[in-house]
Design a protein around this motif. Structure first.
Motif, PDB file in Angstrom:
ATOM      1  N   LYS A  55       6.172   5.318 -11.619  1.00  7.05           N
ATOM      2  CA  LYS A  55       5.919   3.955 -11.143  1.00  7.05           C
ATOM      3  C   LYS A  55       4.993   3.951  -9.936  1.00  7.05           C
ATOM      4  O   LYS A  55       4.109   3.103  -9.829  1.00  7.05           O
ATOM      5  N   ALA A  56       5.173   4.905  -9.037  1.00 11.69           N
ATOM      6  CA  ALA A  56       4.312   4.993  -7.851  1.00 11.69           C
ATOM      7  C   ALA A  56       2.881   5.340  -8.241  1.00 11.69           C
ATOM      8  O   ALA A  56       1.924   4.783  -7.683  1.00 11.69           O
TER       9      ALA A  56
ATOM     10  N   ALA B 274       1.421   4.678 -11.138  1.00 12.08           N
ATOM     11  CA  ALA B 274       0.844   3.489 -11.779  1.00 12.08           C
ATOM     12  C   ALA B 274       0.405   2.469 -10.742  1.00 12.08           C
ATOM     13  O   ALA B 274      -0.694   1.907 -10.841  1.00 12.08           O
ATOM     14  N   ALA B 275       1.228   2.235  -9.732  1.00 14.34           N
ATOM     15  CA  ALA B 275       0.884   1.273  -8.683  1.00 14.34           C
ATOM     16  C   ALA B 275      -0.347   1.724  -7.896  1.00 14.34           C
ATOM     17  O   ALA B 275      -1.202   0.910  -7.543  1.00 14.34           O
ATOM     18  N   LEU B 276      -0.459   3.014  -7.644  1.00 11.68           N
ATOM     19  CA  LEU B 276      -1.581   3.560  -6.880  1.00 11.68           C
ATOM     20  C   LEU B 276      -2.894   3.473  -7.648  1.00 11.68           C
ATOM     21  O   LEU B 276      -3.943   3.138  -7.078  1.00 11.68           O
TER      22      LEU B 276
ATOM     23  N   LYS C  60      -3.604   1.571 -10.496  1.00 12.55           N
ATOM     24  CA  LYS C  60      -3.893   0.303 -11.161  1.00 12.55           C
ATOM     25  C   LYS C  60      -5.034  -0.428 -10.469  1.00 12.55           C
ATOM     26  O   LYS C  60      -5.067  -0.541  -9.247  1.00 12.55           O
TER      27      LYS C  60
ATOM     28  N   ASP D  25      -7.209   3.817 -14.082  1.00 15.67           N
ATOM     29  CA  ASP D  25      -6.606   2.526 -14.404  1.00 15.67           C
ATOM     30  C   ASP D  25      -5.967   2.562 -15.786  1.00 15.67           C
ATOM     31  O   ASP D  25      -4.880   2.012 -15.995  1.00 15.67           O
TER      32      ASP D  25
ATOM     33  N   ALA E   4      -2.672   4.185 -15.521  1.00 16.17           N
ATOM     34  CA  ALA E   4      -1.686   3.234 -14.990  1.00 16.17           C
ATOM     35  C   ALA E   4      -1.176   2.313 -16.096  1.00 16.17           C
ATOM     36  O   ALA E   4       0.030   2.075 -16.217  1.00 16.17           O
TER      37      ALA E   4
ATOM     38  N   GLU F  27       2.681   2.067 -17.581  1.00 16.18           N
ATOM     39  CA  GLU F  27       3.389   0.784 -17.640  1.00 16.18           C
ATOM     40  C   GLU F  27       3.832   0.463 -19.071  1.00 16.18           C
ATOM     41  O   GLU F  27       4.949  -0.002 -19.286  1.00 16.18           O
TER      42      GLU F  27
END
Length: 79
Positions: free
Chosen positions: A49-50, A52-54, A56, A69, A72, A76
């Motif tokens: 999750k971290a 993907a957030a970084l 995206k 991207d 990410a 997700e």
């Protein structure tokens, strides 16, 4: 092993595992081998999750997306 078909980038597919919420064995087919191998090494055993957030929203040459991207998005989708 999860496989994600990319869109709008040079790489064709991304393969990876998520075990206990952590990324493993990230591999890109196609694209820039040096950079994409480095991404795989950097995200190994990191919180999915971290990561993907970084990554995206990262853009490559005005395409509106990038291999990072796309990773990410793949994470997700898989989660």
């Amino acid at each position: 092993m999860f496989t994600y078909k990319t869109s709008g980038v040079c790489s064709r597919e991304i393969h990876f595992d998520i075990i206990d919420g952590r990324l493993h064995n990230v591999r890109f087919d196609g694209g820039c081998p040096g950079n994409l191998t480095a991404i795989g090494k950097l995200v190994e055993d990191q919180d999915a999750k971290a990561v993907a957030a970084l990554l995206k929203g990262n853009d490559c040459r005005g395409r509106g997306t990038s291999c990072a991207d796309q990773l990410a998005k793949a994470i997700e989708e898989h989660m």
